[in-house]
Design a protein around this motif. Structure first.
Motif, short mmCIF file in Angstrom:
data_model
loop_
_atom_site.label_atom_id
_atom_site.label_comp_id
_atom_site.label_asym_id
_atom_site.label_seq_id
_atom_site.Cartn_x
_atom_site.Cartn_y
_atom_site.Cartn_z
N GLY A 1 -14.42 -23.13 66.66
CA GLY A 1 -14.89 -23.89 67.81
C GLY A 1 -16.22 -24.56 67.53
O GLY A 1 -16.85 -24.34 66.49
N TRP B 1 -17.40 -26.06 72.91
CA TRP B 1 -15.96 -26.20 73.13
C TRP B 1 -15.20 -25.34 72.13
O TRP B 1 -15.57 -25.24 70.97
CB TRP B 1 -15.54 -27.66 72.96
CG TRP B 1 -16.10 -28.53 74.03
CD1 TRP B 1 -17.28 -29.21 74.01
CD2 TRP B 1 -15.49 -28.80 75.29
NE1 TRP B 1 -17.46 -29.88 75.19
CE2 TRP B 1 -16.37 -29.66 75.99
CE3 TRP B 1 -14.30 -28.40 75.90
CZ2 TRP B 1 -16.09 -30.13 77.26
CZ3 TRP B 1 -14.03 -28.88 77.17
CH2 TRP B 1 -14.91 -29.73 77.84
N GLN B 2 -14.13 -24.75 72.62
CA GLN B 2 -13.24 -23.96 71.78
C GLN B 2 -11.81 -24.25 72.22
O GLN B 2 -11.44 -23.95 73.36
CB GLN B 2 -13.55 -22.47 71.90
CG GLN B 2 -12.68 -21.60 71.06
CD GLN B 2 -13.01 -20.13 71.28
OE1 GLN B 2 -13.62 -19.76 72.27
NE2 GLN B 2 -12.61 -19.32 70.34
N GLN B 3 -11.03 -24.84 71.32
CA GLN B 3 -9.63 -25.18 71.61
C GLN B 3 -9.49 -25.92 72.94
O GLN B 3 -8.73 -25.52 73.82
CB GLN B 3 -8.76 -23.93 71.60
CG GLN B 3 -8.75 -23.23 70.27
CD GLN B 3 -7.96 -21.92 70.28
OE1 GLN B 3 -7.58 -21.42 71.33
NE2 GLN B 3 -7.74 -21.38 69.11
N LYS B 4 -10.25 -26.99 73.09
CA LYS B 4 -10.23 -27.85 74.28
C LYS B 4 -10.64 -27.12 75.57
O LYS B 4 -10.37 -27.57 76.68
CB LYS B 4 -8.86 -28.50 74.46
CG LYS B 4 -8.48 -29.39 73.31
CD LYS B 4 -7.16 -30.05 73.55
CE LYS B 4 -6.79 -30.90 72.35
NZ LYS B 4 -5.56 -31.64 72.56
N ARG B 5 -11.29 -25.99 75.42
CA ARG B 5 -11.76 -25.22 76.57
C ARG B 5 -13.28 -25.18 76.53
O ARG B 5 -13.88 -24.90 75.49
CB ARG B 5 -11.19 -23.81 76.52
CG ARG B 5 -11.54 -22.95 77.72
CD ARG B 5 -10.91 -21.57 77.63
NE ARG B 5 -11.44 -20.77 76.56
CZ ARG B 5 -12.49 -19.95 76.67
NH1 ARG B 5 -13.12 -19.83 77.82
NH2 ARG B 5 -12.91 -19.25 75.64
N ARG B 6 -13.90 -25.45 77.64
CA ARG B 6 -15.36 -25.44 77.74
C ARG B 6 -15.87 -24.01 77.67
O ARG B 6 -15.35 -23.10 78.34
CB ARG B 6 -15.80 -26.08 79.06
CG ARG B 6 -17.29 -26.13 79.28
CD ARG B 6 -17.94 -27.10 78.34
NE ARG B 6 -19.34 -27.32 78.73
CZ ARG B 6 -20.25 -27.74 77.90
NH1 ARG B 6 -19.94 -28.02 76.66
NH2 ARG B 6 -21.48 -27.93 78.31
N VAL B 7 -16.89 -23.81 76.85
CA VAL B 7 -17.57 -22.52 76.74
C VAL B 7 -18.99 -22.73 77.24
O VAL B 7 -19.70 -23.60 76.75
CB VAL B 7 -17.57 -22.01 75.28
CG1 VAL B 7 -18.39 -20.74 75.16
CG2 VAL B 7 -16.16 -21.82 74.77
N HIS B 8 -19.38 -21.97 78.23
CA HIS B 8 -20.72 -22.09 78.79
C HIS B 8 -21.03 -20.81 79.53
O HIS B 8 -20.45 -20.54 80.58
CB HIS B 8 -20.79 -23.28 79.76
CG HIS B 8 -22.15 -23.51 80.31
ND1 HIS B 8 -22.58 -22.96 81.49
CD2 HIS B 8 -23.18 -24.22 79.83
CE1 HIS B 8 -23.82 -23.33 81.72
NE2 HIS B 8 -24.21 -24.10 80.72
#
Length: 111
Positions: A26, A48-55
């Protein structure tokens, strides 16, 4: 060095070490947020990790009334052992993420 400055330096040193570890997958950056004036220390992920937002907050530590409060501890093995190894007594560390009725059974400070 007084306790407050020792606590600040120790917490920041430990969290800085984790902030420098790159993610193996990611596009995620880790940020260390330090507010020495208010004694807040946060390790935060953004990306971002695999089109998923990480926050989100990985770890949040506060110094309150000469004790270190672990409000959130998402570090794999936890930050408490490293604080103790650095010379901070278990009686100075509060596991704030534990309910108050559980804290007396943790081996750490109650509040």
């Amino acid at each position: 060095m007084d306790n407050l400055e020792f606590y600040r330096q120790t917490i920041e040193t430990i969290l800085r070490k984790y902030a420098e570890i790159p993610y193996s997958f990611g596009e995620i950056d880790q940020h260390l947020i330090v507010d020495r004036e208010r004694n807040h220390f946060m390790l935060f992920d953004v990306g971002w990790q695999q089109k998923r937002r990480v926050h989100g907050c990985i770890t949040h530590v506060q110094i309150i009334d000469d004790k270190i409060w672990i409000q959130r501890d998402g570090i794999e093995d936890g930050i408490t052992n490293e604080l103790v190894e650095a010379g901070i007594g278990k009686d100075r560390i509060v596991l704030g993420f534990q309910p108050p009725e559980v804290r007396p059974h943790t081996g750490y400070a109650v509040a």
